[in-house]
Write an enzyme that holds these catalytic residues in place. Structure first.
Site, PDB file in Angstrom:
ATOM      1  N   HIS A  50     -12.234   8.030   3.405  1.00 22.17           N
ATOM      2  CA  HIS A  50     -10.775   7.964   3.323  1.00 22.17           C
ATOM      3  C   HIS A  50     -10.361   6.723   2.530  1.00 22.17           C
ATOM      4  O   HIS A  50     -11.196   5.853   2.245  1.00 22.17           O
ATOM      5  CB  HIS A  50     -10.151   7.934   4.724  1.00 22.17           C
ATOM      6  CG  HIS A  50     -10.626   6.811   5.587  1.00 22.17           C
ATOM      7  ND1 HIS A  50     -10.188   5.517   5.438  1.00 22.17           N
ATOM      8  CD2 HIS A  50     -11.522   6.786   6.593  1.00 22.17           C
ATOM      9  CE1 HIS A  50     -10.783   4.751   6.326  1.00 22.17           C
ATOM     10  NE2 HIS A  50     -11.615   5.489   7.042  1.00 22.17           N
TER      11      HIS A  50
HETATM   12  P1  TYD Z   1     -11.721   6.184  11.093  1.00 16.69           P
HETATM   13  O1  TYD Z   1     -10.945   5.028  10.590  1.00 16.69           O
HETATM   14  O2  TYD Z   1     -11.556   7.497  10.386  1.00 16.69           O
HETATM   15  O3  TYD Z   1     -13.277   5.827  11.158  1.00 16.69           O
HETATM   16  P2  TYD Z   1     -14.352   5.475  10.028  1.00 16.69           P
HETATM   17  O4  TYD Z   1     -13.622   5.135   8.771  1.00 16.69           O
HETATM   18  O5  TYD Z   1     -15.123   4.351  10.595  1.00 16.69           O
HETATM   19  O6  TYD Z   1     -15.223   6.676   9.873  1.00 16.69           O
HETATM   20  O7  TYD Z   1     -11.404   6.366  12.640  1.00 16.69           O
HETATM   21  C1  TYD Z   1     -12.092   7.309  13.438  1.00 16.69           C
HETATM   22  C2  TYD Z   1     -11.151   7.745  14.564  1.00 16.69           C
HETATM   23  O8  TYD Z   1     -10.825   6.628  15.391  1.00 16.69           O
HETATM   24  C3  TYD Z   1      -9.840   8.321  14.040  1.00 16.69           C
HETATM   25  O9  TYD Z   1      -9.488   9.416  14.888  1.00 16.69           O
HETATM   26  C4  TYD Z   1      -8.852   7.194  14.247  1.00 16.69           C
HETATM   27  C5  TYD Z   1      -9.422   6.422  15.428  1.00 16.69           C
HETATM   28  N1  TYD Z   1      -9.126   4.972  15.358  1.00 16.69           N
HETATM   29  C6  TYD Z   1      -8.220   4.388  16.226  1.00 16.69           C
HETATM   30  O10 TYD Z   1      -7.614   5.074  17.066  1.00 16.69           O
HETATM   31  N2  TYD Z   1      -8.000   3.042  16.154  1.00 16.69           N
HETATM   32  C7  TYD Z   1      -8.631   2.263  15.258  1.00 16.69           C
HETATM   33  O11 TYD Z   1      -8.389   1.008  15.227  1.00 16.69           O
HETATM   34  C8  TYD Z   1      -9.558   2.869  14.349  1.00 16.69           C
HETATM   35  C9  TYD Z   1     -10.284   2.051  13.308  1.00 16.69           C
HETATM   36  C10 TYD Z   1      -9.779   4.223  14.436  1.00 16.69           C
END
Ligand code: TYD
Length: 132
Positions: A48
């Site tokens: 993303h």
């Molecule tokens: P995401 O940022 O997509 O993870 P990565 O980039 O590490 O693969 O986040 C994964 C899930 O966690 C998504 O549903 C959003 C949630 N999330 C939160 O609720 N709070 C946070 O601070 C973060 C970073 C993610």
């Protein structure tokens, strides 16, 4: 695309080192700190971009690769040192992969969590970068 690393000041000692993160080490005000741990072998994270949020990623333990794309070019960076951070600007696509066993990725973020700040569709990201 310019990639910026952040040297994290350290206090070294034969008994072990201390890495110190203060606001003037990081090129934005830190609003949130989180970390990825227990990442299963072969898992990919990220996938993303953020419209506004900037991040610094640090391999506090172990190693992993970060693929960064700006819509025109792509760079792959291996992070494997707890005294070196990688700045990811806003409007950069990122993918994290090849996590070693026991790897911990510390994330310093410039904003609170906001799902509306994410672009999770690569085509949409690429189109958003066309006029930049
Ligand atoms: P995401 O940022 O997509 O993870 P990565 O980039 O590490 O693969 O986040 C994964 C899930 O966690 C998504 O549903 C959003 C949630 N999330 C939160 O609720 N709070 C946070 O601070 C973060 C970073 C993610």
């Amino acid at each position: 695309m310019q990639i910026q690393f952040i040297d994290i000041p350290k206090i070294t000692n034969t008994k072990g080192n201390i890495g110190v993160l203060e606001n003037d080490t990081i090129p934005f005000e830190i609003k949130r700190v989180y970390y990825l741990f227990d990442v299963p072998s072969g898992a990919k994270r990220g996938g993303h971009a953020h419209k506004k949020l900037k991040q610094v990623l640090i391999a506090i333990s172990g190693s992993f690769d970060v693929v960064v794309k700006d819509g025109k070019s792509k760079q792959t960076i291996t992070l494997n040192r707890p005294d070196r951070g990688l700045l990811i600007e806003n409007n950069r696509w990122r993918e994290l992969e090849n996590f070693s066993s026991g790897a911990v990725c510390l994330v310093l973020a410039s904003e609170a969590y906001d799902e509306k700040d994410y672009i999770r569709n690569y085509k949409e990201f690429k189109e958003s970068q066309l006029n930049k």
